[in-house]
Design a protein around this motif. Sequence first.
Motif, PDB file in Angstrom:
ATOM      1  N   GLU A   1       0.837  -1.200   0.000  1.00  0.00           N
ATOM      2  CA  GLU A   1       0.000   0.000   0.000  1.00  0.00           C
ATOM      3  C   GLU A   1       0.875   1.254   0.000  1.00  0.00           C
ATOM      4  OE1 GLU A   1      -2.907   1.845   3.307  1.00  0.00           O
ATOM      5  OE2 GLU A   1      -3.630  -0.063   2.475  1.00  0.00           O
ATOM      6  N   GLU A   2       1.939   1.220   0.770  1.00  0.00           N
ATOM      7  CA  GLU A   2       2.877   2.345   0.815  1.00  0.00           C
ATOM      8  C   GLU A   2       3.568   2.536  -0.530  1.00  0.00           C
ATOM      9  OE1 GLU A   2       7.014   3.562   3.158  1.00  0.00           O
ATOM     10  OE2 GLU A   2       5.681   2.032   3.995  1.00  0.00           O
ATOM     11  N   LEU A   3       3.917   1.431  -1.187  1.00  0.00           N
ATOM     12  CA  LEU A   3       4.562   1.516  -2.493  1.00  0.00           C
ATOM     13  C   LEU A   3       3.605   2.045  -3.546  1.00  0.00           C
ATOM     14  CD1 LEU A   3       6.796   1.140  -4.504  1.00  0.00           C
ATOM     15  CD2 LEU A   3       6.347  -1.323  -4.516  1.00  0.00           C
ATOM     16  N   LEU A   4       2.358   1.611  -3.520  1.00  0.00           N
ATOM     17  CA  LEU A   4       1.362   2.141  -4.457  1.00  0.00           C
ATOM     18  C   LEU A   4       1.224   3.646  -4.285  1.00  0.00           C
ATOM     19  CD1 LEU A   4      -0.841   1.913  -6.572  1.00  0.00           C
ATOM     20  CD2 LEU A   4      -2.439   1.268  -4.750  1.00  0.00           C
ATOM     21  N   HIS A   5       1.198   4.097  -3.035  1.00  0.00           N
ATOM     22  CA  HIS A   5       1.103   5.534  -2.766  1.00  0.00           C
ATOM     23  C   HIS A   5       2.321   6.268  -3.339  1.00  0.00           C
ATOM     24  CE1 HIS A   5       0.060   8.870   0.373  1.00  0.00           C
ATOM     25  NE2 HIS A   5      -0.260   9.200  -0.856  1.00  0.00           N
ATOM     26  N   LYS A   6       3.475   5.656  -3.228  1.00  0.00           N
ATOM     27  CA  LYS A   6       4.704   6.247  -3.767  1.00  0.00           C
ATOM     28  C   LYS A   6       4.616   6.385  -5.286  1.00  0.00           C
ATOM     29  CE  LYS A   6       9.713   5.492  -3.937  1.00  0.00           C
ATOM     30  NZ  LYS A   6      10.827   4.610  -3.485  1.00  0.00           N
ATOM     31  N   LEU A   7       4.113   5.353  -5.961  1.00  0.00           N
ATOM     32  CA  LEU A   7       3.972   5.404  -7.418  1.00  0.00           C
ATOM     33  C   LEU A   7       2.996   6.504  -7.833  1.00  0.00           C
ATOM     34  CD1 LEU A   7       3.776   1.583  -8.229  1.00  0.00           C
ATOM     35  CD2 LEU A   7       5.747   3.096  -8.511  1.00  0.00           C
ATOM     36  N   LEU A   8       1.907   6.625  -7.102  1.00  0.00           N
ATOM     37  CA  LEU A   8       0.912   7.649  -7.405  1.00  0.00           C
ATOM     38  C   LEU A   8       1.503   9.049  -7.242  1.00  0.00           C
ATOM     39  CD1 LEU A   8      -2.146   6.032  -5.574  1.00  0.00           C
ATOM     40  CD2 LEU A   8      -1.802   6.189  -8.055  1.00  0.00           C
ATOM     41  N   LYS A   9       2.283   9.245  -6.193  1.00  0.00           N
ATOM     42  CA  LYS A   9       2.892  10.553  -5.956  1.00  0.00           C
ATOM     43  C   LYS A   9       3.979  10.864  -6.977  1.00  0.00           C
ATOM     44  CE  LYS A   9       3.901   9.707  -1.635  1.00  0.00           C
ATOM     45  NZ  LYS A   9       4.414   9.894  -0.241  1.00  0.00           N
ATOM     46  N   THR A  10       4.619   9.827  -7.527  1.00  0.00           N
ATOM     47  CA  THR A  10       5.680  10.037  -8.518  1.00  0.00           C
ATOM     48  C   THR A  10       5.155  10.761  -9.747  1.00  0.00           C
ATOM     49  OG1 THR A  10       6.921   8.071  -7.806  1.00  0.00           O
ATOM     50  CG2 THR A  10       7.306   8.849 -10.053  1.00  0.00           C
ATOM     51  N   VAL A  11       3.972  10.397 -10.213  1.00  0.00           N
ATOM     52  CA  VAL A  11       3.398  11.024 -11.411  1.00  0.00           C
ATOM     53  C   VAL A  11       3.218  12.521 -11.197  1.00  0.00           C
ATOM     54  CG1 VAL A  11       1.422  11.048 -12.977  1.00  0.00           C
ATOM     55  CG2 VAL A  11       2.227   8.886 -12.038  1.00  0.00           C
ATOM     56  N   GLY A  12       2.804  12.906 -10.015  1.00  0.00           N
ATOM     57  CA  GLY A  12       2.518  14.312  -9.728  1.00  0.00           C
ATOM     58  C   GLY A  12       3.720  15.229  -9.753  1.00  0.00           C
ATOM     59  N   VAL A  13       4.933  14.671  -9.650  1.00  0.00           N
ATOM     60  CA  VAL A  13       6.136  15.512  -9.629  1.00  0.00           C
ATOM     61  C   VAL A  13       6.911  15.450 -10.940  1.00  0.00           C
ATOM     62  CG1 VAL A  13       6.361  15.301  -7.135  1.00  0.00           C
ATOM     63  CG2 VAL A  13       7.552  13.671  -8.605  1.00  0.00           C
ATOM     64  N   LEU A  14       6.415  14.691 -11.917  1.00  0.00           N
ATOM     65  CA  LEU A  14       7.092  14.610 -13.206  1.00  0.00           C
ATOM     66  C   LEU A  14       6.825  15.864 -14.030  1.00  0.00           C
ATOM     67  CD1 LEU A  14       6.342  10.905 -14.267  1.00  0.00           C
ATOM     68  CD2 LEU A  14       8.475  11.840 -13.336  1.00  0.00           C
ATOM     69  N   HIS A  15       7.805  16.232 -14.847  1.00  0.00           N
ATOM     70  CA  HIS A  15       7.610  17.353 -15.770  1.00  0.00           C
ATOM     71  C   HIS A  15       6.766  16.864 -16.948  1.00  0.00           C
ATOM     72  CE1 HIS A  15       8.390  20.997 -18.012  1.00  0.00           C
ATOM     73  NE2 HIS A  15       8.725  20.256 -19.059  1.00  0.00           N
ATOM     74  N   PRO A  16       5.663  17.555 -17.266  1.00  0.00           N
ATOM     75  CA  PRO A  16       4.806  17.103 -18.367  1.00  0.00           C
ATOM     76  C   PRO A  16       5.578  16.981 -19.677  1.00  0.00           C
ATOM     77  CG  PRO A  16       3.687  18.782 -17.085  1.00  0.00           C
ATOM     78  CD  PRO A  16       5.106  18.746 -16.596  1.00  0.00           C
ATOM     79  N   GLY A  17       5.580  15.795 -20.238  1.00  0.00           N
ATOM     80  CA  GLY A  17       6.263  15.550 -21.499  1.00  0.00           C
ATOM     81  C   GLY A  17       5.663  14.347 -22.186  1.00  0.00           C
ATOM     82  N   LYS A  18       6.013  14.171 -23.453  1.00  0.00           N
ATOM     83  CA  LYS A  18       5.425  13.099 -24.251  1.00  0.00           C
ATOM     84  C   LYS A  18       6.267  11.822 -24.264  1.00  0.00           C
ATOM     85  CE  LYS A  18       3.163  16.320 -27.458  1.00  0.00           C
ATOM     86  NZ  LYS A  18       3.013  16.712 -28.894  1.00  0.00           N
ATOM     87  N   SER A  19       7.391  11.816 -23.603  1.00  0.00           N
ATOM     88  CA  SER A  19       8.323  10.691 -23.691  1.00  0.00           C
ATOM     89  C   SER A  19       7.856   9.502 -22.853  1.00  0.00           C
ATOM     90  CB  SER A  19       9.716  11.117 -23.245  1.00  0.00           C
ATOM     91  OG  SER A  19      10.571  10.005 -23.138  1.00  0.00           O
ATOM     92  N   ALA A  20       7.638   8.367 -23.527  1.00  0.00           N
ATOM     93  CA  ALA A  20       7.299   7.137 -22.819  1.00  0.00           C
ATOM     94  C   ALA A  20       8.475   6.679 -21.959  1.00  0.00           C
ATOM     95  CB  ALA A  20       6.923   6.050 -23.821  1.00  0.00           C
ATOM     96  N   SER A  21       9.670   6.826 -22.500  1.00  0.00           N
ATOM     97  CA  SER A  21      10.863   6.398 -21.781  1.00  0.00           C
ATOM     98  C   SER A  21      11.015   7.138 -20.459  1.00  0.00           C
ATOM     99  CB  SER A  21      12.106   6.615 -22.644  1.00  0.00           C
ATOM    100  OG  SER A  21      13.280   6.263 -21.940  1.00  0.00           O
ATOM    101  N   ASP A  22      10.836   8.454 -20.485  1.00  0.00           N
ATOM    102  CA  ASP A  22      10.960   9.251 -19.258  1.00  0.00           C
ATOM    103  C   ASP A  22       9.910   8.836 -18.235  1.00  0.00           C
ATOM    104  OD1 ASP A  22      13.022  10.582 -20.464  1.00  0.00           O
ATOM    105  OD2 ASP A  22      11.891  12.412 -20.892  1.00  0.00           O
ATOM    106  N   TYR A  23       8.690   8.616 -18.704  1.00  0.00           N
ATOM    107  CA  TYR A  23       7.606   8.272 -17.786  1.00  0.00           C
ATOM    108  C   TYR A  23       7.860   6.924 -17.118  1.00  0.00           C
ATOM    109  CZ  TYR A  23       3.061   7.113 -15.880  1.00  0.00           C
ATOM    110  OH  TYR A  23       2.051   6.751 -15.014  1.00  0.00           O
ATOM    111  N   TRP A  24       8.112   5.892 -17.935  1.00  0.00           N
ATOM    112  CA  TRP A  24       8.249   4.557 -17.373  1.00  0.00           C
ATOM    113  C   TRP A  24       9.554   4.384 -16.592  1.00  0.00           C
ATOM    114  CZ3 TRP A  24       4.060   2.040 -16.698  1.00  0.00           C
ATOM    115  CH2 TRP A  24       2.998   2.179 -17.585  1.00  0.00           C
ATOM    116  N   THR A  25      10.590   5.129 -16.968  1.00  0.00           N
ATOM    117  CA  THR A  25      11.827   5.088 -16.183  1.00  0.00           C
ATOM    118  C   THR A  25      11.578   5.574 -14.763  1.00  0.00           C
ATOM    119  OG1 THR A  25      13.255   5.384 -18.121  1.00  0.00           O
ATOM    120  CG2 THR A  25      14.175   5.995 -15.979  1.00  0.00           C
ATOM    121  N   ALA A  26      10.805   6.657 -14.642  1.00  0.00           N
ATOM    122  CA  ALA A  26      10.492   7.203 -13.317  1.00  0.00           C
ATOM    123  C   ALA A  26       9.634   6.223 -12.513  1.00  0.00           C
ATOM    124  CB  ALA A  26       9.769   8.538 -13.467  1.00  0.00           C
ATOM    125  N   ILE A  27       8.627   5.635 -13.167  1.00  0.00           N
ATOM    126  CA  ILE A  27       7.757   4.680 -12.476  1.00  0.00           C
ATOM    127  C   ILE A  27       8.537   3.439 -12.055  1.00  0.00           C
ATOM    128  CG2 ILE A  27       5.823   3.083 -12.792  1.00  0.00           C
ATOM    129  CD1 ILE A  27       4.889   5.919 -12.353  1.00  0.00           C
TER     130      ILE A  27
END
Length: 210
Positions: free
Chosen positions: A104-130
């Motif tokens: 549950e703590e890890l799921l919360h961490k993943l959810l919060k990760t999206v909110g701090v990413l810089h908006p961009g179209k790169s799949a690589s950047d998104y999935w690397t962060a996740i």
Amino acid sequence: MVIDARADTADVQARAQNFSLVADAKVFRLSRTARNQKDFKVQSMDSWRNGLDYAIIVGPIYQFLSGNSQIYQQAIARNVCLLSFSHLACLVSLTEAKDKDSSEELLHKLLKTVGVLHPGKSASDYWTAINHALVESLPPEAGIWESEKKLSLEGLQIAKDESLKHLTLARNRLLGLSRQEAIDELLKRSTIDSSILRVKNLQFGSLLER
């Protein structure tokens, strides 16, 4: 909680100790090529959270676009988390390896990760962060991530085999049609007959009456 209503609402609403969310799943046939943010309903998921903290869209990892796409830009901008079934499976495995609170703590961490990413179209950047947020929280000795990646590859091969079997049968059926049956099939698939009928039935009614 799974929602019974299908219109204007997400499939799932859930509340944990420190956060709440809405969730939906998307699965497309393997042969489908056109996928965009409208297909994944990113904007809709944002509006369907109804005061809950987060929104998640899950699907097979191979069905998320691997290049640049507005899906990622819009998901980040609207704080809608895109996760694969592989990532969810890791959370389940973490529960089995440790406990429910850890996953549950890890799921919360993943959810919060999206909110701090810089908006961009790169799949690589998104999935690397996740992936980074996920892997650094998994116990390395359990080999959860490595095992799930292997299972994901096997799952994709099974899905491909099933899809190819279906498409091959459909192709063979078409090859076995007579000339007239082939023409009838073409007309049926093109919807020309229904278009002709709609044109014939067009009327303006009383719209021009005084």
